[in-house]
Design an enzyme around this catalytic site. Structure first.
Site, PDB file in Angstrom:
ATOM      1  N   ARG A 145     -33.210  -6.101-101.701  1.00 18.42           N
ATOM      2  CA  ARG A 145     -33.729  -7.207-100.795  1.00 18.42           C
ATOM      3  C   ARG A 145     -34.911  -7.221-100.126  1.00 18.42           C
ATOM      4  O   ARG A 145     -35.585  -8.180-100.014  1.00 18.42           O
ATOM      5  CB  ARG A 145     -32.509  -7.175 -99.405  1.00 18.42           C
ATOM      6  N   SER A 186     -33.047  -7.697 -78.164  1.00 17.94           N
ATOM      7  CA  SER A 186     -31.808  -7.289 -77.242  1.00 17.94           C
ATOM      8  C   SER A 186     -30.569  -8.451 -77.634  1.00 17.94           C
ATOM      9  O   SER A 186     -30.343  -8.900 -78.980  1.00 17.94           O
ATOM     10  CB  SER A 186     -32.222  -7.358 -75.942  1.00 17.94           C
ATOM     11  N   VAL A 204     -26.402 -16.398 -83.392  1.00 14.95           N
ATOM     12  CA  VAL A 204     -27.157 -16.802 -84.483  1.00 14.95           C
ATOM     13  C   VAL A 204     -26.111 -16.297 -85.854  1.00 14.95           C
ATOM     14  O   VAL A 204     -25.677 -15.434 -85.843  1.00 14.95           O
ATOM     15  CB  VAL A 204     -28.590 -15.951 -84.942  1.00 14.95           C
ATOM     16  N   ASP A 220     -34.433   4.302 -93.027  1.00 19.81           N
ATOM     17  CA  ASP A 220     -33.123   4.112 -92.395  1.00 19.81           C
ATOM     18  C   ASP A 220     -33.348   4.571 -90.954  1.00 19.81           C
ATOM     19  O   ASP A 220     -33.795   5.809 -90.606  1.00 19.81           O
ATOM     20  CB  ASP A 220     -31.946   5.167 -92.875  1.00 19.81           C
ATOM     21  N   TYR A 259     -22.169  -1.064 -78.390  1.00 15.86           N
ATOM     22  CA  TYR A 259     -23.392  -2.131 -78.878  1.00 15.86           C
ATOM     23  C   TYR A 259     -24.034  -2.571 -77.407  1.00 15.86           C
ATOM     24  O   TYR A 259     -25.330  -2.780 -77.118  1.00 15.86           O
ATOM     25  CB  TYR A 259     -22.820  -3.214 -79.292  1.00 15.86           C
ATOM     26  N   LYS A 290     -27.938  -2.319 -75.991  1.00 16.20           N
ATOM     27  CA  LYS A 290     -28.756  -3.297 -75.672  1.00 16.20           C
ATOM     28  C   LYS A 290     -29.157  -3.507 -74.081  1.00 16.20           C
ATOM     29  O   LYS A 290     -30.222  -3.685 -74.089  1.00 16.20           O
ATOM     30  CB  LYS A 290     -28.055  -4.689 -76.128  1.00 16.20           C
TER      31      LYS A 290
END
Length: 279
Positions: free
Chosen positions: A63, A162, A209, A84, A176, A180
């Protein structure tokens, strides 16, 4: 049909202003993490289109090669490096190599992230550690690595991706949200320290998104579709970020509605908690 094409039906450009032209980034050296997909890829491509020399960083070689082919149409010196970010030492070594090769790093966009897609995940300490390593420790280490050079030159821009989950967490996705929230706090603190030396540090709240991760959270992860006013496309977020990187305002908010949540939580905490627990 690709995943991105299927996700077009999720876009609702409610109250979004027509994009203005991005600043001219010719001559700037920019590193963008998470550049193989989603917002990272879009930001890398748009920065190259605006004239920057972009080094895209991510795990997926194939990619990244496709991205560089696109970037070199407008920025022939752009390139990529496979890394990574779970290996923080490898990431900071890579930043030092890039700085030595190009003489400087003017812009660092920490876009790579992990977690958040599956709201029904079991609480697990190892998952928390792994999520913090990518979402907090790696971007923080990246900032610490590039800041000395930026301060010496009295110019530099850092932006960390964030999430609204970090400032208004709901049920599920605990690791998660925690990562953040911590990233936002660390970014704000460093922004105050770096500003007198000519370095701008931003935290980006992109709204929802339809990236691969965003769509997976809806289809498979148990996340409800966010309100229309909090949905943005990759192009909208990238356009906003590029316009705001040289702006002294610390936060870059893609949607206004999420800004109400912390205020609502303070004014009517019990009502807020009852409503938030349903989402």
């Amino acid at each position: 049909m690709t995943l991105g094409a299927r996700s077009e039906s999720y876009l609702w450009p409610v109250g979004v202003r027509a994009p203005r032209a991005a600043p001219d980034y010719r001559g700037n050296v920019a590193v963008v993490t998470g550049a193989s997909a989603g917002l990272g890829r879009r930001l890398a491509a748009d920065l190259a289109q605006a004239g920057a020399v972009v080094i895209g960083v991510a795990r997926r070689d194939e990619r990244l090669r496709a991205l560089v082919e696109e970037m070199r149409d407008s920025s022939p010196s752009s390139s990529y490096r496979v890394c990574d970010l779970a290996n923080v030492d490898a990431f900071t070594d890579l930043l030092r190599e890039i700085e030595e090769a190009h003489g400087r790093i003017d812009i660092l966009l920490n876009i790579a992230g992990t977690g958040g897609a599956f709201r029904r995940e079991q609480l697990d300490v190892e998952l928390l550690r792994a999520t913090l390593e990518v979402n907090l420790v790696a971007p923080f280490a990246g900032m610490v690595t590039v800041l000395p050079g930026m301060r010496r030159r009295r110019f530099g821009v850092i932006a960390n991706m964030s999430s609204d989950d970090g400032r208004a967490p709901g049920p599920g996705g605990t690791s998660y949200a925690a990562s953040k929230a911590a990233l936002s706090a660390a970014t704000e603190s460093l922004a105050y320290e770096a500003r007198p030396d000519g370095v701008l540090v931003h935290v980006v709240y992109p709204a929802w998104v339809p990236t691969e991760m965003g769509v997976a959270a809806i289809r498979e992860g148990g996340l409800r579709m966010p309100p229309r006013a909090t949905r943005r496309s990759e192009e909208q977020v990238s356009s906003l970020v590029l316009r705001r990187l040289l702006d002294p305002r610390f936060e870059i908010n893609a949607a206004a509605l999420p800004l109400v949540a912390p205020l609502f939580r303070s004014v009517a905490p019990l009502t807020y908690q009852r409503l938030r627990a349903k989402h």
